[in-house]
Design an enzyme around this catalytic site. Structure first.
Site, PDB file in Angstrom:
ATOM      1  N   CYS A 268      -6.133   9.886  -1.614  1.00  0.00           N
ATOM      2  CA  CYS A 268      -7.273   9.097  -2.087  1.00  0.00           C
ATOM      3  C   CYS A 268      -7.356   7.746  -1.372  1.00  0.00           C
ATOM      4  O   CYS A 268      -8.414   7.121  -1.348  1.00  0.00           O
ATOM      5  CB  CYS A 268      -7.190   8.890  -3.597  1.00  0.00           C
ATOM      6  SG  CYS A 268      -5.676   8.087  -4.145  1.00  0.00           S
ATOM      7  N   ASN A 269      -6.238   7.303  -0.795  1.00  0.00           N
ATOM      8  CA  ASN A 269      -6.209   5.985  -0.167  1.00  0.00           C
ATOM      9  C   ASN A 269      -6.199   6.022   1.357  1.00  0.00           C
ATOM     10  O   ASN A 269      -6.364   4.985   1.992  1.00  0.00           O
ATOM     11  CB  ASN A 269      -4.979   5.197  -0.632  1.00  0.00           C
ATOM     12  CG  ASN A 269      -5.101   4.762  -2.073  1.00  0.00           C
ATOM     13  OD1 ASN A 269      -6.190   4.458  -2.537  1.00  0.00           O
ATOM     14  ND2 ASN A 269      -3.994   4.748  -2.788  1.00  0.00           N
ATOM     15  N   ARG A 270      -5.995   7.202   1.970  1.00  0.00           N
ATOM     16  CA  ARG A 270      -5.923   7.234   3.428  1.00  0.00           C
ATOM     17  C   ARG A 270      -6.197   8.629   3.966  1.00  0.00           C
ATOM     18  O   ARG A 270      -5.904   9.635   3.307  1.00  0.00           O
ATOM     19  CB  ARG A 270      -4.562   6.743   3.912  1.00  0.00           C
ATOM     20  CG  ARG A 270      -3.369   7.623   3.562  1.00  0.00           C
ATOM     21  CD  ARG A 270      -2.059   7.028   4.073  1.00  0.00           C
ATOM     22  NE  ARG A 270      -1.805   5.730   3.481  1.00  0.00           N
ATOM     23  CZ  ARG A 270      -1.901   4.575   4.140  1.00  0.00           C
ATOM     24  NH1 ARG A 270      -2.212   4.581   5.421  1.00  0.00           N
ATOM     25  NH2 ARG A 270      -1.682   3.435   3.533  1.00  0.00           N
TER      26      ARG A 270
ATOM     27  N   SER B 188       1.147   1.483   0.807  1.00  0.00           N
ATOM     28  CA  SER B 188       0.422   2.021  -0.339  1.00  0.00           C
ATOM     29  C   SER B 188      -0.294   0.914  -1.094  1.00  0.00           C
ATOM     30  O   SER B 188       0.110  -0.253  -1.047  1.00  0.00           O
ATOM     31  CB  SER B 188       1.387   2.744  -1.283  1.00  0.00           C
ATOM     32  OG  SER B 188       2.033   3.804  -0.632  1.00  0.00           O
TER      33      SER B 188
ATOM     34  N   ILE C 279      -9.637   2.653 -14.408  1.00  0.00           N
ATOM     35  CA  ILE C 279      -8.271   2.636 -14.937  1.00  0.00           C
ATOM     36  C   ILE C 279      -7.945   3.945 -15.637  1.00  0.00           C
ATOM     37  O   ILE C 279      -6.873   4.525 -15.455  1.00  0.00           O
ATOM     38  CB  ILE C 279      -8.084   1.449 -15.902  1.00  0.00           C
ATOM     39  CG1 ILE C 279      -8.143   0.129 -15.129  1.00  0.00           C
ATOM     40  CG2 ILE C 279      -6.746   1.561 -16.638  1.00  0.00           C
ATOM     41  CD1 ILE C 279      -8.003  -1.098 -15.994  1.00  0.00           C
ATOM     42  N   GLY C 280      -8.888   4.450 -16.451  1.00  0.00           N
ATOM     43  CA  GLY C 280      -8.650   5.711 -17.147  1.00  0.00           C
ATOM     44  C   GLY C 280      -8.424   6.863 -16.188  1.00  0.00           C
ATOM     45  O   GLY C 280      -7.567   7.727 -16.420  1.00  0.00           O
TER      46      GLY C 280
ATOM     47  N   LEU D 253     -12.827   6.853 -19.304  1.00  0.00           N
ATOM     48  CA  LEU D 253     -12.427   7.412 -18.006  1.00  0.00           C
ATOM     49  C   LEU D 253     -13.079   6.667 -16.850  1.00  0.00           C
ATOM     50  O   LEU D 253     -13.604   7.258 -15.905  1.00  0.00           O
ATOM     51  CB  LEU D 253     -12.779   8.905 -17.957  1.00  0.00           C
ATOM     52  CG  LEU D 253     -12.067   9.774 -18.997  1.00  0.00           C
ATOM     53  CD1 LEU D 253     -12.594  11.200 -18.960  1.00  0.00           C
ATOM     54  CD2 LEU D 253     -10.556   9.752 -18.794  1.00  0.00           C
TER      55      LEU D 253
END
Length: 431
Positions: free
Chosen positions: A52-54, A116, A200-201, A197
């Site tokens: 999800c980040n890279r 990260s 944060i959720g 949701l």
């Protein structure tokens, strides 16, 4: 292989979420991209990492190729595969690692969690292992990548065992999930209700799934989002209209809803008989759980400040450990670099061994008819020992020359002296 390993990277440091979402790859898409890269560019030792980040591609090229730096071309192909034909718009979001050592170092640092969003993230090593498995499944992991990945995994173990870089929960959502285990016991499987949701959720759901808690129920005003997350993680879903009944069944309630006034008040919970402990973890700002609900026997509330303090304490520990982690990575990168350099001279060493072995066998064969079996065995043993002593110094000198970056001259000398170009290296695969 040296100076041929490169990579491209698009991450949370270079691109906003809206761009990362467009370029993220599923397993099927990642494998399809790898096949395209192999067919288009003839790449070897190929690794595609997408979280999800890279989204990153690591690859090795043929050192004899006229244009071994394919970073921009690979980025364009990735964008086209994702249906983004206006490639010039998205290329600035990529970071290119054109130098071998920089690409190797970056992969080490990504895998241990130095890059990260949550420093020291424990999920990234498993995600990279999965990517490595894709490479192995498609036969796109050669000796270089095998050795690199196993060195990285060993380095990751050292980081976990020798530093505090992985201690504690350094994000609010992860700290909330870690708190559950402390409250109910690590080996318990409580009924957990997640209410709200949003960002944060959603992150809480991801962390709940990673901790293998199974009795999870999601509840949100927007049904479509509840359904999407429930399907993604295999969680149960509930209608917001049934919230009171869901709270009655839950052991832990994690709330991250957005509203001006608390939703969970003594009045709201008046009809719920609390027979055992019920824990409210409030991640909302403003608070969604009225502190007064703790007046109900058996109800305990942990608010965002409590959770954030836990996360900040863990994050500070991790940040303090960064110099130690970087030292471990530097040592591992240097040791891997020595091995990479030795790959250059490995064929020459094997050719030299073959040349000397051929000379030894030819000379022994000339005298075998005059020797008894026992004498032949002794001569064979003696000459093998002599050959090993003769070759020891050239091998040591070659390896030392590698570390100095001066191996090519010595390789040329040995090739001329022993006419090694006629020899085959018979080099075994190295893992």
């Amino acid at each position: 292989m040296l100076d041929t390993f490169k990579s491209i990277s698009l991450s949370h440091k270079t691109a906003p979420l809206r761009v990362r979402e467009l370029i993220a790859l599923s397993e099927e898409e990642a494998k399809r991209l790898m096949l395209r890269l192999r067919d288009f560019f003839g790449l070897t030792d190929l690794l595609v990492v997408s979280t999800c980040n890279r989204t990153e591609v690591y690859y090795a090229t043929d050192p004899a190729a006229a244009s071994p730096n394919l970073n921009a071309d690979i980025a364009r192909l990735l964008l086209i595969e994702k249906g983004l034909t206006d490639t010039d718009t998205y290329l600035p979001y990529f970071q290119f690692f054109d130098a071998h050592n920089a690409a190797v170092r970056h992969l080490f640092e990504v895998c241990v969690g130095l890059h990260s969003q949550v420093v020291g993230d424990m999920q990234i090593p498993n995600q990279v292992k999965q990517s490595y498995q894709w490479s192995a499944d498609l036969d796109m992991a050669g000796p270089f990548l095998h050795r690199l990945m196993h060195t990285i995994f060993f380095t990751n173990k050292r980081v976990a065992q020798e530093t505090s870089f992985r201690d504690g929960a350094a994000s609010v959502s992860y700290a909330a999930v870690e708190l559950i285990e402390e409250l109910v016991g690590e080996n318990q499987n409580p009924n957990v209700l997640v209410v709200g949701l949003g960002e944060i959720g959603t992150d809480v759901c991801k962390n709940l799934e990673s901790r293998k808690l199974s009795n999870i129920t999601l509840c949100n005003r927007t049904h479509a989002k509840t359904e999407a997350l429930a399907q993604k993680y295999g969680f149960r879903m509930a209608d917001f209209a049934d919230l009171t009944d869901e709270i009655r069944q839950a052991d832990v309630i994690i709330s991250s809803i957005t509203r001006d006034e608390p939703l969970f008040t003594p009045q709201f919970l008046a009809s719920i008989n609390v027979l055992t402990y019920k824990y409210f973890i409030d991640l909302s700002v403003p608070r969604s759980v009225d502190a007064a609900v703790e007046q109900i026997p058996g109800v305990l509330v942990y608010n965002i400040d409590h959770i954030r303090n836990r996360a900040d304490e863990a994050l500070n520990q991790r940040l303090a450990a960064i110099p130690q982690v970087e030292a471990i990575v530097t040592q591992a990168v240097a040791e891997f670099g020595d091995w990479s350099k030795e790959m250059i001279v490995s064929p020459t060493i094997n050719k030299l061994k073959n040349a000397l072995e051929q000379i030894r066998k030819e000379e022994i064969a000339r005298h075998l008819k005059h020797l008894t079996p026992g004498e032949s065995e002794k001569v064979d043993k003696i000459t093998r020992g002599i050959m090993q002593k003769i070759i020891k110094l050239p091998v040591l000198q070659l390896k030392a020359a590698c570390k100095r970056g001066e191996a090519e001259t010595l390789i040329d000398v040995l090739n001329d002296l022993f006419d090694l170009e006629k020899q085959t290296s018979d080099e075994p695969k190295r893992y």
